[in-house]
Scaffold this motif. Sequence first.
Motif, PDB file in Angstrom:
ATOM      1  N   LEU A 288      -8.216  -1.136  10.219  1.00 48.00           N
ATOM      2  CA  LEU A 288      -9.257  -1.468   9.234  1.00 48.00           C
ATOM      3  C   LEU A 288      -8.628  -1.834   7.897  1.00 48.00           C
ATOM      4  O   LEU A 288      -9.083  -2.765   7.213  1.00 48.00           O
ATOM      5  N   LEU A 289      -7.563  -1.105   7.524  1.00 44.94           N
ATOM      6  CA  LEU A 289      -6.882  -1.399   6.259  1.00 44.94           C
ATOM      7  C   LEU A 289      -6.256  -2.801   6.289  1.00 44.94           C
ATOM      8  O   LEU A 289      -6.299  -3.536   5.300  1.00 44.94           O
TER       9      LEU A 289
ATOM     10  N   TRP B 101       0.837  -1.193   0.000  1.00 46.87           N
ATOM     11  CA  TRP B 101       0.000   0.000   0.000  1.00 46.87           C
ATOM     12  C   TRP B 101       0.880   1.254   0.000  1.00 46.87           C
ATOM     13  O   TRP B 101       2.027   1.201   0.417  1.00 46.87           O
ATOM     14  N   PRO B 102       0.332   2.383  -0.458  1.00 43.19           N
ATOM     15  CA  PRO B 102       1.092   3.653  -0.375  1.00 43.19           C
ATOM     16  C   PRO B 102       1.416   3.986   1.081  1.00 43.19           C
ATOM     17  O   PRO B 102       0.741   3.536   2.002  1.00 43.19           O
TER      18      PRO B 102
ATOM     19  N   TRP C  57      -2.687   6.352   5.140  1.00 48.64           N
ATOM     20  CA  TRP C  57      -2.656   4.878   4.991  1.00 48.64           C
ATOM     21  C   TRP C  57      -2.202   4.194   6.276  1.00 48.64           C
ATOM     22  O   TRP C  57      -1.868   3.017   6.286  1.00 48.64           O
ATOM     23  N   GLY C  58      -2.200   4.968   7.354  1.00 52.11           N
ATOM     24  CA  GLY C  58      -1.891   4.374   8.647  1.00 52.11           C
ATOM     25  C   GLY C  58      -0.415   4.182   8.899  1.00 52.11           C
ATOM     26  O   GLY C  58      -0.042   3.415   9.800  1.00 52.11           O
ATOM     27  N   SER C  59       0.443   4.871   8.124  1.00 56.76           N
ATOM     28  CA  SER C  59       1.887   4.718   8.336  1.00 56.76           C
ATOM     29  C   SER C  59       2.560   6.090   8.325  1.00 56.76           C
ATOM     30  O   SER C  59       3.324   6.425   7.417  1.00 56.76           O
ATOM     31  N   PRO C  60       2.239   6.920   9.318  1.00 56.91           N
ATOM     32  CA  PRO C  60       2.872   8.252   9.358  1.00 56.91           C
ATOM     33  C   PRO C  60       4.349   8.165   9.690  1.00 56.91           C
ATOM     34  O   PRO C  60       4.779   7.290  10.444  1.00 56.91           O
TER      35      PRO C  60
ATOM     36  N   ALA D 116       5.405   1.488  10.564  1.00 57.37           N
ATOM     37  CA  ALA D 116       4.652   0.359  10.022  1.00 57.37           C
ATOM     38  C   ALA D 116       3.193   0.481  10.397  1.00 57.37           C
ATOM     39  O   ALA D 116       2.851   0.902  11.509  1.00 57.37           O
ATOM     40  N   ALA D 117       2.342   0.121   9.480  1.00 54.61           N
ATOM     41  CA  ALA D 117       0.906   0.194   9.747  1.00 54.61           C
ATOM     42  C   ALA D 117       0.509  -0.896  10.739  1.00 54.61           C
ATOM     43  O   ALA D 117       1.086  -1.975  10.759  1.00 54.61           O
ATOM     44  N   SER D 118      -0.478  -0.581  11.567  1.00 53.21           N
ATOM     45  CA  SER D 118      -0.959  -1.550  12.555  1.00 53.21           C
ATOM     46  C   SER D 118      -1.667  -2.708  11.855  1.00 53.21           C
ATOM     47  O   SER D 118      -2.468  -2.505  10.924  1.00 53.21           O
ATOM     48  N   LEU D 119      -1.356  -3.946  12.302  1.00 57.02           N
ATOM     49  CA  LEU D 119      -1.979  -5.121  11.705  1.00 57.02           C
ATOM     50  C   LEU D 119      -3.398  -5.340  12.205  1.00 57.02           C
ATOM     51  O   LEU D 119      -4.072  -6.282  11.754  1.00 57.02           O
TER      52      LEU D 119
END
Length: 264
Positions: free
Chosen positions: A65-66, A46-47, A52-55, A59-62
Amino acid sequence: MARDPAFNTITRTPRAIAGGTALQAPADALANPTGDDLITAAMTLWPQGSAWGSPDGQAASLSSLLARFTRVLLDPFVWLHGRAFQLAREASLQGVNELLPDWEAEYGLPEPCFAGSGQTTAQRLTALSAKVRADAVNHPEEFVRLALDYGFEIEIEEPAIFECGFSEIGGYHTPGFASEETFWIVRVKDVGLSYFEAGAGECGVDPLFSFGEAEQLICLLRQMAPAWTLPVLASWINYGALSDGAGNAISDGFGHPILVPLNT
């Protein structure tokens, strides 16, 4: 195998099972992945950014919602990845499962003698393994093993015609033509024997007597037997040694235990 001067040669012991070490089925993340195995890599597609949950490159949280939406998208790939490895194993004999009918068609199986007999999957795989390895079947022990692979416990008796200077009087060697040694007797344990019944049997259809399922086995043995021999079926006989009541076997003048048939 050395011949006995008094008794026919009887073989009940099967040859040891041939074959190499079984390969373990792959169980790593590549062979049988789950959604948890792929979610981390999938999220990197993902971008990047706060939306996109990655400021700030985090790393984005698993559990976001995404991430949950990504798991839904991954499900078909999880199934496809595992399915591809499963089918790849079908190319090896030790991985055969759902492609068993195709393997059998390639190697001329099941044997015509057992067509439609309802063999178990294990028996079919054993027969296929023997065909692929091109196992030789020459020794009586190998024929006993072959029968055992198809679910039959047998003994093979190789008759010997009386020979002056070798055979013992009173033994099992009988007078006859040398051609009688081309026959070898196959006894199948726990096989049913049925006879033609007047008023119930149909002439030209029902045989005078039948060994039931053992008829399929004798069909196979005759296909595999050396060309100069002919296997024939006979009833299984259990023998017991005569004793004096104190546990001591009674022997003849040559030291052989005296055996008597317990059933015929």
